[in-house]
Design a protein around this motif. Structure first.
Motif, mmCIF file in Angstrom:
data_model
loop_
_atom_site.group_PDB
_atom_site.id
_atom_site.type_symbol
_atom_site.label_atom_id
_atom_site.label_comp_id
_atom_site.label_asym_id
_atom_site.label_seq_id
_atom_site.Cartn_x
_atom_site.Cartn_y
_atom_site.Cartn_z
ATOM 1 N N ALA A 245 83.598 -0.137 84.335
ATOM 2 C CA ALA A 245 82.425 0.341 83.593
ATOM 3 C C ALA A 245 81.169 0.320 84.467
ATOM 4 O O ALA A 245 80.350 1.237 84.410
ATOM 5 C CB ALA A 245 82.209 -0.501 82.338
ATOM 6 N N ASP A 246 81.014 -0.716 85.284
ATOM 7 C CA ASP A 246 79.835 -0.808 86.160
ATOM 8 C C ASP A 246 79.840 0.310 87.195
ATOM 9 O O ASP A 246 78.808 0.905 87.485
ATOM 10 C CB ASP A 246 79.801 -2.165 86.874
ATOM 11 C CG ASP A 246 79.557 -3.325 85.911
ATOM 12 O OD1 ASP A 246 79.089 -3.089 84.774
ATOM 13 O OD2 ASP A 246 79.842 -4.477 86.304
ATOM 14 N N ALA A 247 81.018 0.593 87.753
ATOM 15 C CA ALA A 247 81.131 1.666 88.750
ATOM 16 C C ALA A 247 80.811 3.016 88.113
ATOM 17 O O ALA A 247 80.082 3.830 88.694
ATOM 18 C CB ALA A 247 82.536 1.679 89.357
ATOM 19 N N LEU A 248 81.327 3.258 86.910
ATOM 20 C CA LEU A 248 81.060 4.525 86.223
ATOM 21 C C LEU A 248 79.578 4.657 85.879
ATOM 22 O O LEU A 248 78.990 5.735 86.028
ATOM 23 C CB LEU A 248 81.914 4.636 84.959
ATOM 24 C CG LEU A 248 83.405 4.877 85.192
ATOM 25 C CD1 LEU A 248 84.176 4.748 83.883
ATOM 26 C CD2 LEU A 248 83.655 6.219 85.851
ATOM 27 N N ALA A 249 78.953 3.552 85.436
ATOM 28 C CA ALA A 249 77.528 3.590 85.098
ATOM 29 C C ALA A 249 76.696 3.921 86.337
ATOM 30 O O ALA A 249 75.740 4.702 86.261
ATOM 31 C CB ALA A 249 77.096 2.249 84.507
ATOM 32 N N TRP A 250 77.063 3.354 87.487
ATOM 33 C CA TRP A 250 76.336 3.630 88.727
ATOM 34 C C TRP A 250 76.487 5.098 89.116
ATOM 35 O O TRP A 250 75.510 5.741 89.502
ATOM 36 C CB TRP A 250 76.838 2.713 89.837
ATOM 37 C CG TRP A 250 76.072 2.834 91.110
ATOM 38 C CD1 TRP A 250 74.871 2.259 91.416
ATOM 39 C CD2 TRP A 250 76.462 3.590 92.272
ATOM 40 N NE1 TRP A 250 74.508 2.609 92.698
ATOM 41 C CE2 TRP A 250 75.448 3.420 93.239
ATOM 42 C CE3 TRP A 250 77.562 4.386 92.577
ATOM 43 C CZ2 TRP A 250 75.516 4.018 94.498
ATOM 44 C CZ3 TRP A 250 77.631 4.979 93.826
ATOM 45 C CH2 TRP A 250 76.613 4.795 94.770
ATOM 46 N N LEU A 251 77.702 5.630 88.993
ATOM 47 C CA LEU A 251 77.930 7.039 89.325
ATOM 48 C C LEU A 251 77.138 7.960 88.402
ATOM 49 O O LEU A 251 76.691 9.026 88.818
ATOM 50 C CB LEU A 251 79.426 7.376 89.250
ATOM 51 C CG LEU A 251 80.277 6.831 90.390
ATOM 52 C CD1 LEU A 251 81.760 7.001 90.074
ATOM 53 C CD2 LEU A 251 79.923 7.504 91.713
ATOM 54 N N ASP A 252 76.967 7.551 87.148
ATOM 55 C CA ASP A 252 76.233 8.373 86.187
ATOM 56 C C ASP A 252 74.721 8.219 86.328
ATOM 57 O O ASP A 252 73.965 8.957 85.700
ATOM 58 C CB ASP A 252 76.653 8.022 84.758
ATOM 59 C CG ASP A 252 78.028 8.557 84.411
ATOM 60 O OD1 ASP A 252 78.483 9.503 85.095
ATOM 61 O OD2 ASP A 252 78.652 8.033 83.477
ATOM 62 N N GLY A 253 74.282 7.256 87.138
ATOM 63 C CA GLY A 253 72.851 7.029 87.329
ATOM 64 C C GLY A 253 72.250 8.003 88.324
ATOM 65 O O GLY A 253 72.854 9.015 88.691
ATOM 66 N N ASP A 254 71.052 7.691 88.753
ATOM 67 C CA ASP A 254 70.316 8.560 89.678
ATOM 68 C C ASP A 254 70.585 8.226 91.139
ATOM 69 O O ASP A 254 69.796 8.582 92.013
ATOM 70 C CB ASP A 254 68.805 8.432 89.406
ATOM 71 C CG ASP A 254 68.409 9.026 88.061
ATOM 72 O OD1 ASP A 254 69.121 9.928 87.591
ATOM 73 O OD2 ASP A 254 67.405 8.575 87.496
ATOM 74 N N ASN A 255 71.669 7.538 91.411
ATOM 75 C CA ASN A 255 71.985 7.118 92.774
ATOM 76 C C ASN A 255 72.573 8.280 93.566
ATOM 77 O O ASN A 255 73.308 9.099 93.016
ATOM 78 C CB ASN A 255 73.003 5.972 92.737
ATOM 79 C CG ASN A 255 72.534 4.844 91.850
ATOM 80 O OD1 ASN A 255 71.544 4.203 92.148
ATOM 81 N ND2 ASN A 255 73.211 4.639 90.743
#
Length: 118
Positions: A38-48
């Motif tokens: 979930a943390d990896a997916l949230a990071w990918l969905d962010g503005d990074n």
């Protein structure tokens, strides 16, 4: 040649640190490291900015990493799986390289070199 920015998804902290060290020794930069899907997916969905490639442990605390792999594939980000298991239930991912754990730095170097030339 610019250093590759690599995303790591690995739930065992010591293994993650070892992979980070190996990548840095290979001239790579760790873009991000996660111990949960979930943390990896949230990071990918962010503005990074997207990573150049990724090393994904297959089993993350009992959860399979395939949702992260699918998201990376959709974004055109190459990746490898890392696992201590033999054959994997990875339908749709047959063409993806699998690094056996413990990860061999030579195999990791070959994977990163392929990503740099793709």
């Amino acid at each position: 040649m610019k250093s590759a920015k690599v995303m790591i998804v690995e739930d065992e902290a010591l293994v993650a640190m070892m992979v980070e060290d190996m990548l840095q020794d290979l001239g790579c930069e760790v873009a991000a490291s996660f111990g949960a899907v979930a943390d990896a997916l949230a990071w990918l969905d962010g503005d990074n900015p997207p990573p150049d490639c990724a090393v994904l442990d297959v089993n993350i605390g009992g959860e399979m990493v395939f949702p992260v792999a699918e998201e990376l594939r959709e974004r055109g980000v190459p990746f490898v799986f890392a696992t201590g298991y033999g054959d994997l239930p990875r339908k749709g991912f047959e063409a993806i390289d699998v690094l056996a754990k413990p990860i061999n730095v030579g195999q990791l170097r070959m994977a990163i070199d392929r990503f740099r030339h793709d």
